[in-house]
Every structure is written in structure tokens, then in C-alpha cells.
Design an enzyme around this catalytic site. Structure first.
Site, PDB file in Angstrom:
ATOM      1  N   TYR A   1      17.544  30.415  25.222  1.00 15.68           N
ATOM      2  CA  TYR A   1      16.712  29.799  26.064  1.00 15.68           C
ATOM      3  C   TYR A   1      15.634  30.619  26.504  1.00 15.68           C
ATOM      4  O   TYR A   1      14.503  30.180  26.573  1.00 15.68           O
ATOM      5  CB  TYR A   1      17.572  29.299  27.504  1.00 15.68           C
ATOM      6  CG  TYR A   1      16.774  28.754  28.641  1.00 15.68           C
ATOM      7  CD1 TYR A   1      16.371  27.526  28.546  1.00 15.68           C
ATOM      8  CD2 TYR A   1      16.503  29.557  29.721  1.00 15.68           C
ATOM      9  CE1 TYR A   1      15.451  26.973  29.595  1.00 15.68           C
ATOM     10  CE2 TYR A   1      15.917  29.062  30.615  1.00 15.68           C
ATOM     11  CZ  TYR A   1      15.041  27.753  30.807  1.00 15.68           C
ATOM     12  OH  TYR A   1      14.435  27.327  31.816  1.00 15.68           O
TER      13      TYR A   1
ATOM     14  N   SER B   1       9.563  30.167  32.570  1.00 12.13           N
ATOM     15  CA  SER B   1      10.770  30.417  33.223  1.00 12.13           C
ATOM     16  C   SER B   1      10.836  32.166  33.492  1.00 12.13           C
ATOM     17  O   SER B   1      10.214  32.889  32.499  1.00 12.13           O
ATOM     18  CB  SER B   1      12.070  30.150  32.428  1.00 12.13           C
ATOM     19  OG  SER B   1      13.021  30.769  33.039  1.00 12.13           O
TER      20      SER B   1
ATOM     21  N   ASN C   1      12.154  12.041  33.987  1.00 13.31           N
ATOM     22  CA  ASN C   1      13.447  10.950  34.327  1.00 13.31           C
ATOM     23  C   ASN C   1      14.054  11.901  35.309  1.00 13.31           C
ATOM     24  O   ASN C   1      14.965  11.280  35.990  1.00 13.31           O
ATOM     25  CB  ASN C   1      14.117  10.448  33.022  1.00 13.31           C
ATOM     26  CG  ASN C   1      14.871  11.539  32.377  1.00 13.31           C
ATOM     27  OD1 ASN C   1      14.096  12.177  31.490  1.00 13.31           O
ATOM     28  ND2 ASN C   1      15.806  11.920  32.514  1.00 13.31           N
TER      29      ASN C   1
ATOM     30  N   GLY D   1      15.317  15.937  37.510  1.00 13.84           N
ATOM     31  CA  GLY D   1      14.872  17.276  37.903  1.00 13.84           C
ATOM     32  C   GLY D   1      13.485  17.306  38.245  1.00 13.84           C
ATOM     33  O   GLY D   1      12.920  16.704  39.096  1.00 13.84           O
ATOM     34  N   ILE D   2      12.830  18.702  37.785  1.00 13.98           N
ATOM     35  CA  ILE D   2      11.644  19.147  38.289  1.00 13.98           C
ATOM     36  C   ILE D   2      10.617  17.732  38.003  1.00 13.98           C
ATOM     37  O   ILE D   2       9.676  17.524  38.333  1.00 13.98           O
ATOM     38  CB  ILE D   2      11.149  20.434  37.567  1.00 13.98           C
ATOM     39  CG1 ILE D   2      12.216  21.550  38.808  1.00 13.98           C
ATOM     40  CG2 ILE D   2       9.834  20.747  38.014  1.00 13.98           C
ATOM     41  CD1 ILE D   2      12.274  22.663  37.868  1.00 13.98           C
ATOM     42  N   GLY D   3      10.811  17.467  36.650  1.00 12.58           N
ATOM     43  CA  GLY D   3       9.848  16.326  36.171  1.00 12.58           C
ATOM     44  C   GLY D   3       9.723  15.275  36.793  1.00 12.58           C
ATOM     45  O   GLY D   3       8.691  14.470  37.185  1.00 12.58           O
TER      46      GLY D   3
ATOM     47  N   GLY E   1      10.131  14.618  30.171  1.00 12.49           N
ATOM     48  CA  GLY E   1      11.308  14.849  30.863  1.00 12.49           C
ATOM     49  C   GLY E   1      11.223  14.492  32.313  1.00 12.49           C
ATOM     50  O   GLY E   1      11.855  14.810  33.311  1.00 12.49           O
TER      51      GLY E   1
HETATM   52  N1  LIG Z   1      15.262  24.666  37.380  1.00  9.24           N
HETATM   53  C1  LIG Z   1      14.906  25.774  37.280  1.00  9.24           C
HETATM   54  O1  LIG Z   1      15.360  26.731  37.943  1.00  9.24           O
HETATM   55  C2  LIG Z   1      14.257  26.293  36.156  1.00  9.24           C
HETATM   56  C3  LIG Z   1      13.850  27.986  36.154  1.00  9.24           C
HETATM   57  C4  LIG Z   1      12.753  28.039  35.128  1.00  9.24           C
HETATM   58  C5  LIG Z   1      12.095  27.118  34.135  1.00  9.24           C
HETATM   59  N2  LIG Z   1      12.660  25.661  34.213  1.00  9.24           N
HETATM   60  C6  LIG Z   1      12.030  24.802  33.174  1.00  9.24           C
HETATM   61  O2  LIG Z   1      11.810  23.429  34.040  1.00  9.24           O
HETATM   62  C7  LIG Z   1      11.862  22.408  33.237  1.00  9.24           C
HETATM   63  C8  LIG Z   1      12.707  21.425  34.004  1.00  9.24           C
HETATM   64  O3  LIG Z   1      13.786  21.987  34.323  1.00  9.24           O
HETATM   65  P1  LIG Z   1      14.878  21.186  35.368  1.00  9.24           P
HETATM   66  O4  LIG Z   1      15.609  22.038  36.090  1.00  9.24           O
HETATM   67  O5  LIG Z   1      14.401  19.998  35.803  1.00  9.24           O
HETATM   68  O6  LIG Z   1      15.999  21.058  34.088  1.00  9.24           O
HETATM   69  P2  LIG Z   1      16.834  19.269  33.948  1.00  9.24           P
HETATM   70  O7  LIG Z   1      16.993  18.993  35.476  1.00  9.24           O
HETATM   71  O8  LIG Z   1      18.033  19.641  33.082  1.00  9.24           O
HETATM   72  O9  LIG Z   1      15.863  18.446  33.357  1.00  9.24           O
HETATM   73  C9  LIG Z   1      15.400  18.492  31.978  1.00  9.24           C
HETATM   74  C10 LIG Z   1      14.579  17.321  31.493  1.00  9.24           C
HETATM   75  O10 LIG Z   1      14.263  17.575  30.120  1.00  9.24           O
HETATM   76  C11 LIG Z   1      14.587  16.593  29.597  1.00  9.24           C
HETATM   77  N3  LIG Z   1      14.923  16.775  28.063  1.00  9.24           N
HETATM   78  C12 LIG Z   1      16.063  17.802  27.628  1.00  9.24           C
HETATM   79  N4  LIG Z   1      16.259  17.556  26.158  1.00  9.24           N
HETATM   80  C13 LIG Z   1      15.227  16.601  25.649  1.00  9.24           C
HETATM   81  C14 LIG Z   1      14.698  16.144  24.541  1.00  9.24           C
HETATM   82  N5  LIG Z   1      15.309  16.499  23.571  1.00  9.24           N
HETATM   83  N6  LIG Z   1      13.622  15.166  24.422  1.00  9.24           N
HETATM   84  C15 LIG Z   1      13.085  14.775  25.788  1.00  9.24           C
HETATM   85  N7  LIG Z   1      13.432  15.206  26.892  1.00  9.24           N
HETATM   86  C16 LIG Z   1      14.551  16.183  27.004  1.00  9.24           C
HETATM   87  C17 LIG Z   1      15.938  15.960  30.150  1.00  9.24           C
HETATM   88  O11 LIG Z   1      16.266  14.643  29.821  1.00  9.24           O
HETATM   89  P3  LIG Z   1      17.539  14.028  30.002  1.00  9.24           P
HETATM   90  O12 LIG Z   1      17.840  13.442  31.294  1.00  9.24           O
HETATM   91  O13 LIG Z   1      17.558  12.978  29.014  1.00  9.24           O
HETATM   92  O14 LIG Z   1      18.626  15.098  29.508  1.00  9.24           O
HETATM   93  C18 LIG Z   1      15.289  16.172  31.723  1.00  9.24           C
HETATM   94  O15 LIG Z   1      14.372  14.906  31.857  1.00  9.24           O
HETATM   95  C19 LIG Z   1      12.465  22.920  31.903  1.00  9.24           C
HETATM   96  O16 LIG Z   1      11.376  23.166  30.991  1.00  9.24           O
HETATM   97  C20 LIG Z   1      13.273  24.315  32.252  1.00  9.24           C
HETATM   98  O17 LIG Z   1      13.141  25.236  31.335  1.00  9.24           O
HETATM   99  C21 LIG Z   1      13.424  25.361  35.329  1.00  9.24           C
END
Ligand SMILES: NC(=O)c1ccc[n+]([C@@H]2O[C@H](COP(=O)([O-])OP(=O)(O)OC[C@H]3O[C@@H](n4cnc5c(N)ncnc54)[C@H](OP(=O)(O)O)[C@@H]3O)[C@@H](O)[C@H]2O)c1
Length: 286
Positions: free
Chosen positions: A173, A148, A22, A24-26, A20
Site C-alpha cells: 500500500y 497518504s 461510490n 468513503g472519501i470519494g 471510487g
Molecule cells: N481513509 C484514510 O485515512 C486514507 C488515508 C490516506 C489515503 N487515503 C486514500 O484515499 C482514497 C480513498 O480512501 P477511502 O478511505 O475512501 O477508502 P475506501 O472507503 O476503501 O474507498 C475506496 C474506493 O476505491 C474504490 N476502488 C477500490 N478498488 C477499485 C478498483 N479496482 N476499481 C475502481 N474503484 C476501486 C472502492 O470501490 P468499492 O466500493 O467497489 O470497493 C471505493 O469506492 C484512497 O486512494 C486511499 O488510499 C485514505
């Protein structure tokens, strides 16, 4: 040891895979590690979005070493293909299991292989990828899993990880994050028991969005990436540890305390058993 997210240890010569990567956090993790000199491989279900992210990182980090691999964690076929491509890249120093479904899926859905979509993607998909990539991990390589604070709000019901009894979006989730954290800690216990120098760590970003500003409980995704980056490359970060913002939801990256269940060996062993059964992938520990 003190840690400055703006002055990371040199990573030239090291390869990091960020699922991931591409968005957000990744994407922020990828950029911060590329800025420290690592070769970063973005594993993404959208090569187009990953390429756009790579182009953006290259604009800000001249000379960044970046590559992409297509990966859809909701498909075991895709995971197998991606793992083979990743193994072919040579030694991997760090695998960051960042990708996850964070959007609310209102009704229970399933992956290509019939697993509940959220836990199937976030936990079991990451487990299968890690197992299949493990042969390419450096002898002292690391895996970082994304936990999380949702684990504090949802009970970790190991008897219903796939929401077969009851489906609610946030519960699904939360269960996926309980499972992810438990797998991260269980992997570290298994590597230690086998005498391996590999480490498995868990990090959580607090509460991180790219919109809004509430300094007491919400931070940017740039900052949300900090604990993940620290778990990935701090030489003093030990296996089996948990990292997060020092104030819980916001702050500098620091050691954190996971919910009791995810650090419980019995809970971890049961989640591991379910992950192997659900994916049909056995983890090569030795
Ligand atoms: N943001 C927060 O406050 C928070 C809090 C606790 C934990 N987290 C964890 O941190 C991580 C990143 O979160 P984020 O906030 O950056 O979320 P995000 O912006 O929704 O990004 C999620 C990433 O995961 C990818 N993804 C989703 N489904 C996938 C699949 N089937 N195969 C491959 N890639 C997939 C998405 O790809 P697409 O662009 O193709 O959708 C995107 O690159 C997650 O594991 C989340 O649970 C986040």
C-alpha cells in the site's frame, strides 16, 4: 487565501470525475462538489453501489447533477472502456483519482493484466485512466491524486514497486502511494515543461474513518475529503502542490509537505517510466 470547506466557490458549468465516488472519501468529495454546483461523474466498479450513493446525494443536495461510469482500475480493458465513455461526456474540468485498494491483501495478488494488485490499481491504473482521459481535459483542467501518510512509514523503494522481491500488505500500500504521489508531481512537471495550463496536484486525507473519534489523530471521511476538494477547485492552488489536514492527520485543508522522494524529479521520472511500461499506455502530454 483563506478557505472555508462549507462555502465552496460556485462550480456550476464544470464537470468533475471522481474515481471510487461510490464510497468513503470519494463519496464525500462527490457530494461536496455537487453541493457547489458541479456536474459530478462517479466512476465506480459497482454501478449498483454508485447509484445508491447518487440517490443519497440527491436526497441531501436537491438538483445535484450526477452521472456514473463503470470503472475497474484493476483491468486495463475496463479502464479503456471507461475512458472512452468519459471522453464522450465532453469537457472534463477535474479528474480526481481517488479510488484505491485500502484493504489489506494478505498475499501478493495481481490485476487482470498481471500487475501487482495494489500498485496496479492505485497508481498504474490511475495513471492509465488519466492518460486516456487527458484528451477531454479542459485546457486549464486539473488532476488530483490521492497520496497518504503511509509514504512516511514505508520506504519508497522504486526498484520494487510491484513487490516482486518482498510482499507485505502495508508495504505494498505504501509503495502504491509513493508511486501515486510521484506520478502526480511528475505530471505537473511534464505539463509545465510543455507549456500547458493544466495542473496536477496531490492531496491526502490525513487519517479518516467513519467510526471512532480521536480528535487528535482521526477524523471523519467527510473531513478527509476537504483537502481533496480544495486541491480540486481552489483557484489559488497551484500545480505540483500537496494538500492535507493542517495538523497532519486531522484538521482544516492546508498546504502540506510530501516525503522527499515523491517530489524528487528522478524518482518521478522512474515511476512514470514504469507506469508506461506496465500499462502500455503512453501519456499524451501535448
Ligand atoms: N481513509 C484514510 O485515512 C486514507 C488515508 C490516506 C489515503 N487515503 C486514500 O484515499 C482514497 C480513498 O480512501 P477511502 O478511505 O475512501 O477508502 P475506501 O472507503 O476503501 O474507498 C475506496 C474506493 O476505491 C474504490 N476502488 C477500490 N478498488 C477499485 C478498483 N479496482 N476499481 C475502481 N474503484 C476501486 C472502492 O470501490 P468499492 O466500493 O467497489 O470497493 C471505493 O469506492 C484512497 O486512494 C486511499 O488510499 C485514505
Amino acid at each position: 487565501m483563506s478557505w472555508d470547506p462549507d462555502r465552496l466557490p460556485d462550480q456550476h458549468g464544470r464537470t468533475v470525475v471522481v474515481t471510487g465516488g461510490n464510497a468513503g472519501i470519494g463519496a464525500r468529495v462527490s457530494e461536496q462538489l455537487a453541493g457547489a454546483g458541479a456536474r459530478v461523474v462517479l466512476a465506480s466498479r459497482s454501478p449498483e453501489r454508485a447509484q445508491a450513493t447518487i440517490d443519497g446525494i440527491r436526497d441531501r443536495v436537491p438538483g445535484a447533477a450526477l452521472a456514473l461510469v463503470r470503472l475497474d482500475l484493476a483491468s486495463l480493458d475496463s479502464i479503456r472502456t471507461a475512458a472512452a465513455e468519459l471522453r464522450a461526456l465532453g469537457r472534463i474540468d477535474v479528474l480526481v483519482n481517488n479510488a484505491g485498494r485500502t484493504d489489506a491483501v494478505r498475499r501478493r495478488e495481481t490485476t487482470d493484466d498481471g500487475l501487482e494488485l495494489i500498485v496496479g490499481t492505485n497508481a498504474f491504473g490511475a495513471f492509465a485512466l488519466t492518460a486516456l482521459v487527458a484528451p477531454a481535459l479542459a485546457d486549464d483542467g486539473r488532476v488530483v491524486w490521492l497520496g497518504s501518510f503511509a509514504t512516511k512509514l514505508v520506504r519508497g523503494d522504486v526498484s520494487d514497486l510491484q513487490s516482486e522481491r518482498r510482499y507485505a500488505p502495508f508495504r505494498a500500500y505504501g509503495l502504491s502511494k509513493h508511486a501515486t504521489q510521484a506520478l502526480g508531481f511528475e505530471l505537473d512537471r511534464r505539463w509545465r515543461a510543455a507549456g500547458s495550463a493544466r495542473r496536477s496536484l496531490v492531496a491526502h486525507p490525513g487519517f479518516a474513518l467513519d467510526r471512532g473519534s480521536f480528535p487528535l489523530f482521526l477524523q471523519s471521511k467527510e473531513r478527509g475529503a476537504w483537502p481533496v476538494v480544495r486541491a480540486a477547485i481552489d483557484p489559488d492552488a497551484e500545480g505540483g502542490t500537496f494538500w492535507g489536514p493542517h495538523r497532519g492527520l486531522v484538521g482544516r485543508p492546508a498546504p502540506a509537505k510530501p516525503v522527499a522522494s515523491s517530489a524528487d524529479p528522478a524518482f518521478g521520472a522512474e515511476v512514470w517510466r514504469q507506469a508506461e511500461a506496465a500499462t502500455g499506455v503512453a501519456f499524451p502530454i501535448a
